[in-house]
Design an enzyme around this catalytic site. Structure first.
Site, PDB file in Angstrom:
ATOM      1  N   SER A 357       9.291   2.975 -11.648  1.00  0.00           N
ATOM      2  CA  SER A 357       8.404   3.753 -10.795  1.00  0.00           C
ATOM      3  C   SER A 357       7.564   2.896  -9.860  1.00  0.00           C
ATOM      4  O   SER A 357       7.395   1.742  -9.901  1.00  0.00           O
ATOM      5  CB  SER A 357       7.124   4.239 -11.552  1.00  0.00           C
ATOM      6  OG  SER A 357       6.252   4.904 -10.611  1.00  0.00           O
ATOM      7  N   ASP A 358       7.800   3.082  -8.336  1.00  0.00           N
ATOM      8  CA  ASP A 358       7.191   2.614  -7.241  1.00  0.00           C
ATOM      9  C   ASP A 358       5.547   2.737  -7.594  1.00  0.00           C
ATOM     10  O   ASP A 358       5.353   3.677  -8.162  1.00  0.00           O
ATOM     11  CB  ASP A 358       7.593   3.322  -5.896  1.00  0.00           C
ATOM     12  CG  ASP A 358       6.782   2.655  -4.921  1.00  0.00           C
ATOM     13  OD1 ASP A 358       6.736   1.513  -4.761  1.00  0.00           O
ATOM     14  OD2 ASP A 358       6.294   3.600  -4.219  1.00  0.00           O
ATOM     15  N   LYS A 359       4.920   1.793  -7.197  1.00  0.00           N
ATOM     16  CA  LYS A 359       3.390   1.777  -7.341  1.00  0.00           C
ATOM     17  C   LYS A 359       2.743   2.784  -6.198  1.00  0.00           C
ATOM     18  O   LYS A 359       2.017   3.812  -6.388  1.00  0.00           O
ATOM     19  CB  LYS A 359       2.894   0.359  -7.297  1.00  0.00           C
ATOM     20  CG  LYS A 359       1.070   0.574  -7.576  1.00  0.00           C
ATOM     21  CD  LYS A 359       0.815  -0.855  -7.436  1.00  0.00           C
ATOM     22  CE  LYS A 359       0.783  -1.451  -5.815  1.00  0.00           C
ATOM     23  NZ  LYS A 359      -0.149  -0.983  -5.165  1.00  0.00           N
ATOM     24  N   THR A 360       3.064   2.055  -4.831  1.00  0.00           N
ATOM     25  CA  THR A 360       2.080   2.761  -3.742  1.00  0.00           C
ATOM     26  C   THR A 360       2.494   4.094  -3.592  1.00  0.00           C
ATOM     27  O   THR A 360       3.455   4.193  -3.075  1.00  0.00           O
ATOM     28  CB  THR A 360       2.244   1.756  -2.571  1.00  0.00           C
ATOM     29  OG1 THR A 360       2.135   0.584  -2.830  1.00  0.00           O
ATOM     30  CG2 THR A 360       1.294   2.233  -1.445  1.00  0.00           C
TER      31      THR A 360
END
Length: 918
Positions: A357-360
């Site tokens: 998963s990407d964070k931002t």
């Protein structure tokens, strides 16, 4: 938590402890200093030959002649288009092992003028292709979306004139102007010269979150590189273009998307099943063909019989039933705001074991938020919020100022109830000095309307505010602590009463892009379903660790350099990917590599993201998931799009896809079993008794049974708490076992009717009896193949039960009254159906026990392929390593526990001595 992760965390804790001890030892040697964490910038090498072209005179720019020359050499500043021909895309649905055999059967049916067979086969082929084509017709082109993120016009110096030019005409060496709100049109190097031509010491605040995943705007100074498609949030400056088109940072992302054209997991599974069925069909039918030709059959007559047998045997409806099941599942997901763009992603999501998963913008809100502040003296949180608000620039297009204003207007009662949103009840700002790069602070002069006191409030960089108040070691330690957790700190101070030149510290506000409210719960639920979540972000390492901690994840977040370390082998890097909870400071190539390495390990990988930087990994992943509010590039590269904010709907996607998977595996197991039974029985009975069933009855079995099983798409399903796998070895073995047991039942029916009830082979009633048995006995098996346990553990849905039973009741009446073949009466009709139902219980018992004792080790022994042997060795080695590490941790825990007991005993002894002394 796995033992490997514990080992990582132990090393990390030990390392942090040593650091802390060193800091303590140094406290007495030198004063407390502010620790500034350097921003890790994405850097790109520029070849010497290109560097020579970048020294353009910033006051005049390139000449038109030179620009045209470079345009010819480097090409236009745009991304190459790769269009898929819709006709070729539609024709691609007619490829694959099963499709080829069905198409060959269709051709033979036409040659032999079996027009009913021809029509049925052709209809099934086109239905299957149309379902897939229509469901995926909405998929957009990822490269088109990437083009839409680029600016359309740019301000450029050409021939001594500052003109507006189409972005596509930019070349390396062009001098462009960048201002507030501009989308940067190409990769460029800042020149430190203002747009008006004068030297400037200022910086540009650049939002490159969509490219790199960094949650905070980045300050860029002279000599730094700014990237195409990022946005100027503050400042203005000239820059020289360094790279254009596919050579830019975003262009490389586009190239990664365009080369990702691998065959999907589902297609591989269907082809594997198809290859197995085709192999046994061709071999057995081929032997029957040769046998009948040798026994003086005419070529066309034998070919006609073999064709009907082949059509009845091959799973003509397998692709259609599976496609319909996935299409129904896609509609169920759409009701939960999960839009499926690629139909097979429904099946693949059920098997995903790792979710990168990407964070931002995915795990977090992608907006700065006021966090818990450090307060000096007796000041309160409300007071620091109020003073921050007083010193915030009204209407400034700055994320920090916006975060402060939003926090104050949300939490402070005097601001929530004010009648005029442009006034602050009880206060009036009489003068305001906005932020500038030199002073690094804002300053407001404020009058208290109740007491008529006038004071000043300053807000800015921590080091500036600490210096303004004359130094404060406690504040320095607080800022260092906040920085170590990845929090952006800003100091706030005000003048003391009666002196507009002397400031006192109010405290330090902290800002963070916070996790979404549902992210932690979503991660926990994903873990409960056996899906490991890994954070892969372009943000700084300390920020990633802080967010991971707040999300309840382990803090085993590694720097992206681990992925490209030349001193580590591919195997070591892959192990890092498996064991770590995530990676920070990554670029699109790194995200792509993480997914690729995990896939090479045989894992099915999901990827979530919202930005341009996520697009290549979304495309590469088995299931790419674009979250709510994503860019067009991410949406187009993804297989699934979430319409609701946050990740909570992913859990809905997992549970729904696993229910769909169970239905698909149930049907596949039933269909393979039926095919195996059908082929073995007719192969043996043809060679032994030279007996064959009427063609119309064979076709009727295929039509009625496949039509009935279409409703498996709405059947009840038991959702697995671990990622689902096809386990083809298990599937085929179970099919062979059940198929052979069904064959035994078929021979029993044949010989009991022939020898016990004296019905000769030439009597049409024998064909009717065998038709009813072959239609019902394998068909009832689908009630058993629905799950690995006993059939009563999860009963079928009423619709599915009625469809299957209704088909067999209809078949029974046909046989009783002789509609298409000689009648056999109620005795045979009810008897055959009753035996089929009873035999179903026997097969269910066999299935349960086979599942019970099946293991990968057994598969490796039955089919000892080199890959299985290697995988089994690795599993045993990993299990041994895990056991050893856990044993070591148990020893450590025992020592710690004993130490605590000893310390507690000593403390109790001291307490007793003190009590006696007193």
């Amino acid at each position: 938590m796995s033992s490997e992760k514990k080992q990582y965390e132990t090393e990390e804790i030990v390392e942090e402890t040593y650091t802390t001890q060193e800091e303590v030892g140094e406290k007495h040697e030198k004063p407390v200093e502010l620790i500034e964490h350097a921003h890790v910038e994405v850097t790109e090498d520029i070849p010497p030959e290109l560097e020579a072209l970048l020294h353009t005179d910033p006051s005049s720019g390139l000449t038109t002649e030179e620009a045209n020359k470079r345009l010819t050499e480097f090409g236009r500043n745009e991304l190459a288009e790769v269009k898929t021909n819709p006709i070729l895309k539609f024709l691609s649905y007619f490829t694959g092992a099963i499709a080829y055999l069905i198409e060959l059967s269709c051709v033979f049916a036409g040659i032999l003028q079996h027009w009913l067979d021809f029509a049925v086969i052709l209809t099934l082929l086109f239905v299957n292709a149309l379902i897939g084509f229509i469901e995926e017709a909405r998929a957009e082109n990822a490269l088109d979306a990437l083009k839409n993120t680029l600016a359309l016009k740019a301000k450029v110096w050409r021939d001594g004139q500052f003109i507006e030019l189409d972005v596509a005409e930019l070349v390396p060496g062009d001098v462009i102007g960048l201002r507030l709100g501009d989308i940067i049109p190409a990769d460029a190097r800042l020149l430190g010269i203002s747009v008006t031509g004068g030297e400037t010491e200022g910086t540009l605040s650049i939002d490159q979150s969509a490219l790199t995943g960094e949650s905070l705007p980045v300050e860029k100074k002279k000599g730094d590189t700014v990237y195409s498609s990022s946005i100027v949030k503050q400042g203005q400056m000239l820059a020289v273009v360094t790279k254009t088109g596919s050579n830019t940072f975003i262009g490389r992302a586009a190239n990664l998307i365009s080369i990702t054209v691998e065959q999907g997991h589902f297609q591989k599974i269907v082809n594997a099943i198809g290859n197995f069925l085709i192999l046994i069909t061709v071999v057995l039918v081929g032997i029957i063909f040769i046998y009948q030709m040798v026994n003086h059959g005419t070529f066309l007559e034998v070919l006609g019989h073999v064709l009907v047998l082949t059509i009845a045997a091959i799973p003509v409806g397998l692709p259609t039933v599976l496609s319909v099941t996935m299409a129904v599942g896609a509609k169920q997901l759409a009701a939960k705001k999960v839009i499926v763009k690629r139909l097979t992603a429904v099946e693949e999501m059920a098997s995903v074991s790792i979710l990168c998963s990407d964070k931002t913008g995915t795990l977090t809100l992608n907006e700065l938020t006021f966090d818990e502040p450090y307060l000096a003296g007796s000041y309160t949180k409300d007071e620091i919020l109020l003073y921050s608000y007083l010193s915030a620039e009204p209407g400034a297009n700055d994320p920090i100022e916006s975060a402060i204003r939003n926090a104050a207007e949300t939490d402070l009662e005097i601001l929530k109830t004010r009648p005029n949103k442009f006034e602050i009840p009880g206060y009036k700002v009489t003068a305001f000095v906005p932020f500038n790069p030199t002073t690094k602070m804002t300053n407001a002069t404020v009058a208290n309307l109740e007491t008529n006191e006038v004071f000043k409030v300053a807000k800015g960089a921590p080091q500036v505010i600490i210096k303004l108040v004359g130094g404060d070691d406690n504040a320095v330690r607080a800022v260092n602590e906040l920085a170590a957790r990845g929090l952006r700190a800003l100091g706030v101070a005000r003048t003391v009463p009666g002196n507009l030149e002397k400031y006192e510290l109010i405290g330090m506000i902290s800002l963070l892009d916070p996790p979404r409210p549902d992210s932690a719960e979503t991660i926990r639920r994903c873990n409960s379903y056996g899906v490991e979540v890994k954070m892969v972000t372009g943000d700084q390492l300390i920020i990633a660790k802080e967010v991971a901690h707040r999300l309840g994840m382990s803090r085993v977040i590694l720097d992206a350099n681990h992925l490209v370390d030349p001193n580590k082998s591919e195997e070591e890097v892959t192990q890092h990917c498996e064991r770590a909870d995530g990676f920070a400071q990554v670029i699109p190539e790194h995200k792509y590599r993480v997914v690729e390495l995990l896939q090479k390990r045989g894992l099915l990988v999901g990827m979530t993201g919202d930005g341009v930087n996520d697009a290549p990994a979304l495309k590469k992943a088995n299931v790419g998931i674009a979250v709510h509010g994503c860019t067009d590039a991410a949406r187009s590269a993804a297989d699934i799009v979430l319409l609701a904010p946050g990740l909570s709907t992913i859990v809905d996607g997992i549970t729904t896809s696993r229910a769909i998977f169970q239905r698909m595996r149930s049907y596949a197991l039933y269909r393979i079993t039926s095919t195996v039974h059908f082929l073995i029985f007719f192969f043996c009975i043809t060679l032994i008794e030279n007996w064959q069933m009427d063609a119309i009855l064979l076709i009727l079995i295929t039509l009625l049974n496949d039509a009935a099983t279409l409703v498996i798409a709405v059947d009840n399903a038991k959702i697995s708490h671990r990622p689902d796998k096809w386990r083809l070895g298990q599937l085929i073995t179970l099919s062979l076992v059940l198929g052979c047991l069904l064959t035994a039942a078929s021979f029993a029916h044949f010989y009991i009717a022939k020898d016990v009830f004296n019905i000769p082979k030439t009597d049409g009633r024998l064909g009717t009896i065998m038709y009813l048995h072959i239609s019902s006995c394998p068909h009832f098996v689908i009630f058993s193949t629905r799950l690995s346990g006993y059939f009563w553990e999860n009963l079928p849905s009423p619709t599915f039960f009625v469809a299957v039973m209704g088909t067999q009741v209809f078949t029974m009446f046909i046989c009783i009254y002789g509609v298409l073949s000689p009648a056999v009466g109620w005795g045979w009709g009810v008897g055959v159906i009753g035996v089929s139902l009873g035999y179903f219980f026997v097969l269910d018992f066999v299935k349960v026990n086979l599942f019970k004792y099946w293991s990968f080790e057994m598969t490796a022994k039955v089919w000892p392929s080199p890959s299985r042997k290697r995988k089994l060795r690795n599993r045993k080695a990993d299990a041994h390593q895990r056991k050893r590490v856990l044993a070591n941790f148990a020893k450590v825990r025992k020592v710690v526990l004993m130490s605590k007991v000893i310390l507690a005993f000593r403390h109790a002894t001291r307490s007793d001595k003190k009590a006696l002394t007193s």
